[in-house]
Design an enzyme around this catalytic site. Structure first.
Site, PDB file in Angstrom:
ATOM      1  CG  ASP A  83      -2.293   5.185   2.334  1.00  0.00           C
ATOM      2  OD1 ASP A  83      -1.926   6.216   1.740  1.00  0.00           O
ATOM      3  OD2 ASP A  83      -3.449   4.740   2.275  1.00  0.00           O
ATOM      4  CB  THR A  91      -0.963   0.044   1.210  1.00  0.00           C
ATOM      5  OG1 THR A  91      -1.406   1.396   1.406  1.00  0.00           O
ATOM      6  CG2 THR A  91      -0.318  -0.402   2.502  1.00  0.00           C
ATOM      7  CG  MET A 113      -3.540   9.870  -3.088  1.00  0.00           C
ATOM      8  SD  MET A 113      -3.553   8.268  -3.876  1.00  0.00           S
ATOM      9  CE  MET A 113      -4.968   8.473  -4.952  1.00  0.00           C
ATOM     10  CD  GLU A 159       7.281  27.605   2.608  1.00  0.00           C
ATOM     11  OE1 GLU A 159       6.652  26.937   1.772  1.00  0.00           O
ATOM     12  OE2 GLU A 159       8.493  27.864   2.491  1.00  0.00           O
ATOM     13  NE  ARG A 181      -9.684   6.519   1.568  1.00  0.00           N
ATOM     14  CZ  ARG A 181     -10.401   5.520   2.077  1.00  0.00           C
ATOM     15  NH1 ARG A 181     -11.545   5.755   2.639  1.00  0.00           N
ATOM     16  NH2 ARG A 181      -9.966   4.287   1.995  1.00  0.00           N
TER      17      ARG A 181
END
Ligand code: ADP
Length: 327
Positions: A133, A131, A175, A193, A177
């Protein structure tokens, strides 16, 4: 299931695709064939399993895929798999094919499906974390993360050219979630920043302060990285708030699905190859319910149940790091 000698295994990808899944499939197939096993690829994850969509894998079936993103087996989400009766059906399909072990490449949800199959029917399973993520518990790394971060960093570098040339602020939505990992890494690597994480209450005052601090010391452009959160489009809310409450104008760029595809980086290829190899060895050893994990530079196996959760803590100090370096 009896403890008979392992002869035939299957591999599938499930959930969201990630660059490097192909490398893991290739490693599983070639390691297994080298050990004298028969290997089947199951197309479209658990949905393909229920349809009996099996592909006999030979060494050449996985030729010329190492460099490609996505997954040659395709992947899917299959809500029916939450139903124990449906999983029973899946197990019988696997049994009819004489499958003695299943390797599942995917994220937490896919792992939960594999764990349920094992607990309910005794089928030996091994998970490989795939994944973008990087949010699976018990492993420092998940396949696809490095490529996704690199893709986003390259995109932000291009945006920075325009931001500088036109003296603009850009809010770039990446990306994630629920996972902050991509935003944190991209933020640090692009000198952002401010980084807005999915778990955060958005601190508009802080974002405005970070942009103004840069302007006051003569900075020409600013980049704010935000994770998409539950629904894409947070960037536009930040833009609106900055304009209405802080008189700061900003442009928004949502990177979206370009972060999911693309040729896997060398890191993703290397880790995926190692994990595919280790996953097959785990089944050969007689393990029943494991996941491969990257821990301290080593690829090891850990009990699947230790990888079912999401990583709970994710280095919030990276937010401070990005801020410290962008003064
Ligand atoms: P990921 O594996 O990337 O986390 P999902 O959460 O969408 O992706 O899960 C992928 C698939 O795994 C689901 O569509 C479903 O088929 C299966 N799955 C997810 N959670 C469970 C569960 N609790 N029990 C059985 N199967 C599950």
């Amino acid at each position: 299931m009896s403890d008979k000698k392992l002869k035939t295994i299957a591999v599938l990808c499930s959930g969201g695709d990630a660059p490097g899944m192909n490398c893991a499939i290739r490693a599983v197939v070639r390691t297994a064939l080298g050990e004298g096993l028969e290997v089947y690829g199951i197309k479209r994850g658990y949905a393909g399993l229920l349809e009996g969509s099996f592909l006999k894998m030979e060494a050449s079936t996985v030729g010329n895929i190492i460099q490609h993103g996505g997954t040659m087996l395709q992947t899917s989400r299959c809500p029916e798999f939450h139903d124990p009766d449906i999983r029973k059906e899946a197990f019988h399909i696997l049994r009819r094919k004489n499958i003695d072990g299943l390797i599942v490449i995917g994220g937490n949800g896919s792992y939960a499906g594999a764990q349920a199959l094992q607990a309910e029917h005794g089928l030996p399973v091994v998970g490989i974390p795939g994944t973008i993520d990087n949010d699976i518990q018990g492993t420092d790394y998940t396949i696809g993360f490095d490529t996704a971060v690199q893709t986003a960093v390259e995109a932000v570098d291009k945006i920075r050219d325009t931001a500088f040339s036109h003296a603009r602020t850009f809010i770039v939505e990446v990306m994630g979630r629920k996972s902050p990992a991509i935003a944190l890494h991209v933020g640090v690597c692009t000198g952002a920043e401010n980084i807005v994480l999915p778990s955060d209450e958005v601190n508009y005052d802080q974002i405005a302060q970070d942009i103004k601090r840069g302007i006051n010391r003569g900075k020409i452009s600013s980049i704010i990285i935000c994770a998409e959160g539950e629904k894409a489009g947070l960037g536009y809310e930040i833009q609106k708030e900055l304009e209405e409450k802080h008189e700061l104008s900003a442009h928004v760029c949502i990177l979206g699905h370009i972060q999911r595809g693309g040729n896997p980086s060398a890191i993703d290829r290397f880790v995926a190859s190692r994990m595919g190899y280790v996953a097959v060895k785990s089944l050969l050893k007689g393990d029943k319910s494991m996941a491969t994990a990257y821990v301290g530079g080593q690829v090891i196996t850990i009990p699947l149940e230790k990888s079912l959760g999401k990583k709970d803590k994710y280095l919030p100090q990276f937010v401070d790091l990005a801020r410290a370096l962008s003064i």
